[in-house]
Motif scaffolding. Structure first.
Motif, PDB file in Angstrom:
ATOM      1  N   LEU A 100       0.826  -1.203   0.000  1.00  0.00           N
ATOM      2  CA  LEU A 100       0.000   0.000   0.000  1.00  0.00           C
ATOM      3  C   LEU A 100       0.865   1.259   0.000  1.00  0.00           C
ATOM      4  N   ASP A 101       1.926   1.254   0.821  1.00  0.00           N
ATOM      5  CA  ASP A 101       2.814   2.408   0.875  1.00  0.00           C
ATOM      6  C   ASP A 101       3.480   2.645  -0.473  1.00  0.00           C
ATOM      7  N   PHE A 102       3.930   1.563  -1.119  1.00  0.00           N
ATOM      8  CA  PHE A 102       4.542   1.690  -2.441  1.00  0.00           C
ATOM      9  C   PHE A 102       3.553   2.259  -3.460  1.00  0.00           C
ATOM     10  N   LEU A 103       2.325   1.729  -3.450  1.00  0.00           N
ATOM     11  CA  LEU A 103       1.327   2.194  -4.404  1.00  0.00           C
ATOM     12  C   LEU A 103       0.962   3.657  -4.157  1.00  0.00           C
ATOM     13  N   LEU A 104       0.883   4.055  -2.891  1.00  0.00           N
ATOM     14  CA  LEU A 104       0.571   5.446  -2.590  1.00  0.00           C
ATOM     15  C   LEU A 104       1.690   6.383  -3.058  1.00  0.00           C
ATOM     16  N   GLN A 105       2.938   5.959  -2.811  1.00  0.00           N
ATOM     17  CA  GLN A 105       4.061   6.770  -3.284  1.00  0.00           C
ATOM     18  C   GLN A 105       4.081   6.844  -4.805  1.00  0.00           C
ATOM     19  N   LEU A 106       3.820   5.711  -5.455  1.00  0.00           N
ATOM     20  CA  LEU A 106       3.786   5.692  -6.910  1.00  0.00           C
ATOM     21  C   LEU A 106       2.659   6.570  -7.432  1.00  0.00           C
ATOM     22  N   GLN A 107       1.504   6.491  -6.775  1.00  0.00           N
ATOM     23  CA  GLN A 107       0.378   7.321  -7.189  1.00  0.00           C
ATOM     24  C   GLN A 107       0.707   8.807  -7.047  1.00  0.00           C
ATOM     25  N   LYS A 108       1.364   9.169  -5.946  1.00  0.00           N
ATOM     26  CA  LYS A 108       1.724  10.566  -5.731  1.00  0.00           C
ATOM     27  C   LYS A 108       2.680  11.063  -6.808  1.00  0.00           C
ATOM     28  N   ARG A 109       3.675  10.251  -7.113  1.00  0.00           N
ATOM     29  CA  ARG A 109       4.636  10.664  -8.136  1.00  0.00           C
ATOM     30  C   ARG A 109       3.969  10.781  -9.498  1.00  0.00           C
ATOM     31  N   LYS A 110       3.155   9.802  -9.838  1.00  0.00           N
ATOM     32  CA  LYS A 110       2.472   9.855 -11.127  1.00  0.00           C
ATOM     33  C   LYS A 110       1.482  11.005 -11.177  1.00  0.00           C
TER      34      LYS A 110
END
Length: 604
Positions: free
Chosen positions: A137-147
């Motif tokens: 979840l943390d990885f996906l949230l960080q990825l979502q923020k960057r994207k």
């Protein structure tokens, strides 16, 4: 066995344990043998030892003696009450009262332990799965923020592009309102009534100060224009021919566009809000622009003038880039000592009127040639109009911008000289450098001022009106290049072997007012583009563009642009600037021409 008895009382311990694990019925003198109940008794003793630990052997012996009478230590009863109770049941003095082996296996004690272990393992697995899900979840949230940040930036970029596209469409529409000039011109061309067609066709412009312009190509363009071809066809062919070059260098042009556009964004103040307004205003209109319309094209507001200004600048740079597609040799300088291996040219310079140019190098000679004669007249051997001999190899020359007959030179013996070309002799000698002098430069603002840089780590300031140097700047490394600021005799730039560029105010030479950091090897060339812009060349295979006006810090480590493509790892390959173009040599025997227009930069 003797060693075993001395080291550890093995026999006595085995005897004690045999006594501990002997059931009451086996110890009875009645002679009763061992039964399954006896095994259950021994299992109880083993269980006791597993759950009860002792620090000394004496303490354990006392506890085991009390165990015979089913007296358990208090700490066991407090810490493991269920286990202690089950242990007492299996060690019951009456064999028939003890549980059967099958009952032991099916007892709540063993099953509860097994279930507890399984539950613990399941809990651990669950915790691991939860942690894995949290990591995911943390990885996906960080990825979502960057994207999302990328998407937001892309949205802003699209808004800028939409605004600029609308601006160009607006200009095209406004130009179209001037009349159907193109259609009428096509008709006149087709009927052969057009007398002057010298301005149609190519968008290339003749620049007399740029010597690399291909005159034959310009003539061919005029000849092509003189044919009876409609102007719209000529324009279309011109656009198609230049489009391939544009797409070939699309990435570089894209970088130049966004650099120029970012300058406008900083001036506007809030680019996001401006873009939103542009998008709202242009909705449903193909020609709407920021702060302007078709009707008031000639009377744009302040914002429109600012946007049009940067766009005109970028368009001019783009036209400069597309004006020429390749270099062609205009002439080849042929000298009588051409086959001499020592005929290496180290420096070339033009006089103030571009009528003559001089060469100097390891042949210890300064040769002055007439430019028009070399370019326009075909000869087997070209002889210089003036030839002056030096005692040492020459490294650099510089023409005086006021006194056309004066040339300054530097040589490998550390000597700086000023030559009178009309008399073919030296009239000023400056002997203060201790090692080879790499660079010398006359000031454009004050032609009596001269500067030189040497391998001895010093920069000498000279005056034609005074004997000896008027100032010395001491550095920590070899000085490879020096140049005066174009419009001032009070500022110089120094290229050093310590990978840095130093900018000095000659009114305070104790320390540089600015240091440019970014190259990874020796800075072999430094040239002023204008009063606040510097181009530097290094043996790290790069050129760097520096803007001194936007940063007031004493150290600048972020160049405006870094340009690569040529090869330069150990030699002085040359660097020249003229009319918005930068020329640099390459160790691959090539010349790289760069088009520089403010923030516009592209490579041929």
């Amino acid at each position: 066995e003797e060693r075993g008895e001395k080291g550890f009382p093995l026999k006595s311990v085995l005897a004690m344990e045999l006594n501990w694990y002997t059931s009451p019925e086996e110890a009875d003198d009645s002679g009763g043998g061992a039964t399954f109940a006896s095994d259950v008794y021994r299992l109880g003793v083993l269980l006791f030892e597993l759950f009860c630990s002792f620090e000394t052997l004496e303490e354990k012996m006392r506890a085991m003696a009390n165990l015979r009478y089913r007296v358990l230590p208090p700490q066991l009863l407090l810490k493991w009450p269920k286990e202690a109770s089950f242990c007492q049941l299996m060690m019951h003095p009456v064999p028939d009262t003890r549980p059967k082996m099958s009952e032991v296996l099916q007892s709540e004690f063993l099953n509860q332990s097994r279930n507890s272990l399984e539950e613990r393992e399941a809990a651990l697995r669950l915790r691991e799965e939860i942690e894995e899900q949290e990591l995911l979840l943390d990885f996906l949230l960080q990825l979502q923020k960057r994207k999302q940040d990328i998407a937001d930036n892309l949205q802003d970029t699209v808004a800028f592009l939409s605004s600029d596209i609308n601006e160009v469409l607006h200009r095209q529409s406004a130009l179209g309102q001037c009349g159907n000039f193109s259609i009428e011109l096509d008709k006149e061309v087709s009927s052969g009534t057009v007398e002057d067609q010298s301005d149609c066709g190519s968008r290339k412009r003749f620049r007399p100060e740029l010597h690399a312009v291909d005159m034959e190509e310009h003539s061919r363009s005029l000849e092509e224009c003189s044919r009876t071809v409609p102007s719209s066809v000529v324009i279309q062919e011109s656009v198609l021919s230049k489009s391939s070059r544009l797409m070939k260098n699309f990435k570089k042009l894209e970088t130049a566009y966004f650099l120029a556009r970012s300058k406008l964004a900083r001036q506007v103040g809030n680019p996001l809000r401006s873009c939103d307004q542009v998008v709202k205003r242009t909705t449903g209109s193909a020609v709407g622009t920021e702060g302007s319309s078709i009707d008031d094209f000639a009377l744009e507001g302040h914002s429109g003038r600012r946007q049009g200004g940067w766009m005109n600048s970028f368009l001019e740079g783009l036209c400069r880039y597309l004006s020429f597609s390749q270099l062609k040799v205009r002439a080849e300088l042929k000298q009588c000592d051409l086959l001499n291996s020592s005929n290496l040219v180290c420096s070339v310079g033009f006089d103030r009127d571009n009528e003559f140019f001089a060469t100097a190098g390891v042949n210890k000679k300064i040769k002055v040639f007439e430019y028009n004669m070399i370019v326009n007249e075909h000869r087997d051997i070209h002889y210089p109009v003036v030839e002056m001999s030096n005692k040492s190899k020459l490294s650099c020359i510089s023409w005086n911008s006021y006194m056309k007959s004066h040339i300054a030179s530097s040589d490998f013996d550390g000597l700086v000289q000023v030559w009178d070309v009309t008399r073919s002799q030296v009239f000023v000698e400056m002997r203060e450098h201790e090692r080879r002098v790499w660079s010398v430069d006359f000031s454009l603002a004050d032609p009596t001022k001269l500067v030189s840089g040497s391998d001895d780590g010093t920069v000498k300031l000279w005056s034609m009106n005074q004997a000896g140097s008027v100032g010395t700047i001491r550095t920590r490394a070899n000085v490879c290049s020096v140049q005066f600021q174009p419009d001032s005799a009070r500022s110089i730039a120094i290229g050093s072997a310590d990978h840095k560029i130093y900018c000095y105010d000659l009114r305070n030479i104790r320390a540089p007012y600015c240091t440019l950091v970014g190259h990874t090897k020796t800075v072999s060339y430094v040239k002023y583009v204008d009063a606040s812009t510097i181009v530097s060349g290094s043996t790290d295979n790069s050129l760097k563009l520096w803007d001194l006006s936007t940063n007031q810090a004493r150290v600048i480590d972020n160049p405006v642009q870094t340009f690569t493509g040529h090869t330069n790892t150990k030699n002085f390959v040359g660097l020249s600037i003229s009319d918005g173009y930068i020329a640099t040599g390459s160790e691959t025997n090539e010349v790289c021409i760069l088009c520089l227009h403010q923030l516009f930069f592209a490579e041929f």
